[in-house]
Write a protein that holds these residues in place. Sequence first.
Motif, PDB file in Angstrom:
ATOM      1  N   GLU A   1       0.864  -1.146  -0.123  1.00 53.82           N
ATOM      2  CA  GLU A   1      -0.095   0.050  -0.170  1.00 53.82           C
ATOM      3  C   GLU A   1       0.816   1.469  -0.001  1.00 53.82           C
ATOM      4  N   ARG A   2       2.074   1.107   0.624  1.00 52.01           N
ATOM      5  CA  ARG A   2       2.878   2.300   0.754  1.00 52.01           C
ATOM      6  C   ARG A   2       3.348   2.801  -0.610  1.00 52.01           C
ATOM      7  N   TYR A   3       3.618   1.649  -1.489  1.00 49.60           N
ATOM      8  CA  TYR A   3       4.142   1.826  -2.703  1.00 49.60           C
ATOM      9  C   TYR A   3       3.044   2.018  -3.805  1.00 49.60           C
ATOM     10  N   ALA A   4       1.794   2.117  -3.602  1.00 42.99           N
ATOM     11  CA  ALA A   4       0.878   2.346  -4.629  1.00 42.99           C
ATOM     12  C   ALA A   4       0.749   3.695  -5.296  1.00 42.99           C
ATOM     13  N   PRO A   5       0.447   3.952  -6.410  1.00 49.38           N
ATOM     14  CA  PRO A   5      -0.041   2.895  -7.438  1.00 49.38           C
ATOM     15  C   PRO A   5       0.979   2.113  -8.229  1.00 49.38           C
ATOM     16  N   ALA A   6       2.339   2.462  -7.761  1.00 56.24           N
ATOM     17  CA  ALA A   6       3.084   2.065  -9.019  1.00 56.24           C
ATOM     18  C   ALA A   6       3.673   0.588  -8.616  1.00 56.24           C
ATOM     19  N   TYR A   7       3.590   0.400  -7.391  1.00 60.20           N
ATOM     20  CA  TYR A   7       4.120  -1.100  -6.918  1.00 60.20           C
ATOM     21  C   TYR A   7       5.287  -1.162  -7.232  1.00 60.20           C
ATOM     22  N   ASP A   8       6.370  -0.772  -6.541  1.00 59.03           N
ATOM     23  CA  ASP A   8       7.765  -0.957  -6.822  1.00 59.03           C
ATOM     24  C   ASP A   8       8.007  -2.624  -6.185  1.00 59.03           C
ATOM     25  N   GLN A   9       7.907  -3.495  -6.930  1.00 59.62           N
ATOM     26  CA  GLN A   9       8.073  -4.767  -6.251  1.00 59.62           C
ATOM     27  C   GLN A   9       9.252  -5.097  -5.675  1.00 59.62           C
ATOM     28  N   ASP A  10      10.558  -4.555  -6.167  1.00 62.40           N
ATOM     29  CA  ASP A  10      11.984  -4.713  -5.407  1.00 62.40           C
ATOM     30  C   ASP A  10      11.801  -3.983  -4.107  1.00 62.40           C
ATOM     31  N   ALA A  11      11.325  -2.738  -4.094  1.00 65.28           N
ATOM     32  CA  ALA A  11      11.319  -2.008  -2.859  1.00 65.28           C
ATOM     33  C   ALA A  11      10.472  -2.902  -1.746  1.00 65.28           C
ATOM     34  N   ILE A  12       9.355  -3.314  -2.285  1.00 64.40           N
ATOM     35  CA  ILE A  12       8.442  -4.027  -1.284  1.00 64.40           C
ATOM     36  C   ILE A  12       9.276  -5.300  -0.824  1.00 64.40           C
ATOM     37  N   CYS A  13       9.648  -6.107  -1.748  1.00 61.55           N
ATOM     38  CA  CYS A  13      10.605  -7.380  -1.340  1.00 61.55           C
ATOM     39  C   CYS A  13      11.679  -7.054  -0.354  1.00 61.55           C
ATOM     40  N   ARG A  14      12.537  -5.806  -0.611  1.00 59.55           N
ATOM     41  CA  ARG A  14      13.659  -5.418   0.461  1.00 59.55           C
ATOM     42  C   ARG A  14      12.878  -5.032   1.945  1.00 59.55           C
ATOM     43  N   GLU A  15      11.859  -4.455   1.787  1.00 63.66           N
ATOM     44  CA  GLU A  15      11.255  -3.995   3.159  1.00 63.66           C
ATOM     45  C   GLU A  15      10.727  -5.112   3.810  1.00 63.66           C
ATOM     46  N   LEU A  16      10.169  -6.361   3.240  1.00 64.68           N
ATOM     47  CA  LEU A  16       9.484  -7.439   3.768  1.00 64.68           C
ATOM     48  C   LEU A  16      10.621  -8.233   4.306  1.00 64.68           C
ATOM     49  N   LEU A  17      11.762  -8.394   3.761  1.00 64.31           N
ATOM     50  CA  LEU A  17      13.032  -9.170   4.088  1.00 64.31           C
ATOM     51  C   LEU A  17      13.622  -8.487   5.238  1.00 64.31           C
ATOM     52  N   LYS A  18      13.556  -7.229   5.040  1.00 65.83           N
ATOM     53  CA  LYS A  18      14.175  -6.574   6.248  1.00 65.83           C
ATOM     54  C   LYS A  18      13.614  -6.498   7.452  1.00 65.83           C
TER      55      LYS A  18
END
Length: 277
Positions: free
Chosen positions: A257-274
């Motif tokens: 949701e914080r990366y909507a509407p473009a949805y930066d998938q790499d950034a989402i993945c990095r944050e979840l892993l962190k």
Amino acid sequence: MFAETMDEPEAYEAMVGILLENEITLAGYPQTEKELRVSPGLRAVRLDVVSIDREGRIYFTEMQKTNSGNLIKRSRYYQAQLDVSLLEPGCSDFNRLNDSCLVLVSPFDLFGYGLYRYTFRGQCQEVPGLALRDGADRVFINTHGTNREDFSQEFLDFMEYINDTREEVAVRNGSIRLQTICDCVERVRRSEKCGVKYMQRWEEIEYARQDGYAEGRMLEVIRAVCRKLVKGKDVAQIAEELEKEPEDIARICRVAERYAPAYDQDAICRELLKNAV
């Protein structure tokens, strides 16, 4: 095994000399598994072996067993990382860049012409024969080439030895350089210290492989979730369609949701892993 063997200057001199069919004399000891990182925010590279000869030419050599599908572009990145590490901050004379040669050795043919060796240097398309002469060569070795008539017996025997590292293969034609490499390989094989180091390195690689696999799987799920979020689907629908636990999907959606509407998938993945650490 490759890095341990190439720790020996005479072995590295012999190997590069055979592959390029010339004689080189190193100015010091080779550096194995050398990491180059020009900025904390950029991807680092780890080179199998790097060395410099007495004329100041730098050789960096990679042994690649499998075709990852990106070796040509990877060689470009390696070259760039090496180049930016050669000049001190503030240096304005780019002619001080060392000549360099990347040698990538593999048991497959990247280009499909059946050659043992492919050497690349900058050329002008508009003016035939006009070379860029920037001092940067990239050489790709295919140990299963077919143009035997273009190479010395020493080179051909070395190709066979890389594919089958038995001592009898190395000593077949009496090449001093090939025997030097073989002697270093045998010393490494008999070394208990090297055996322990090899197992430690294998464990490091295995852990890294597992981490990379886990990250790749997570990124696949994130991509699927983002596609469904774009279509307006909610957590329950996404979880059902992807056959995942709703809690896991909800966690991804909260970050996404914080990366909507473009949805930066790499950034989402990095944050979840962190957050998972």
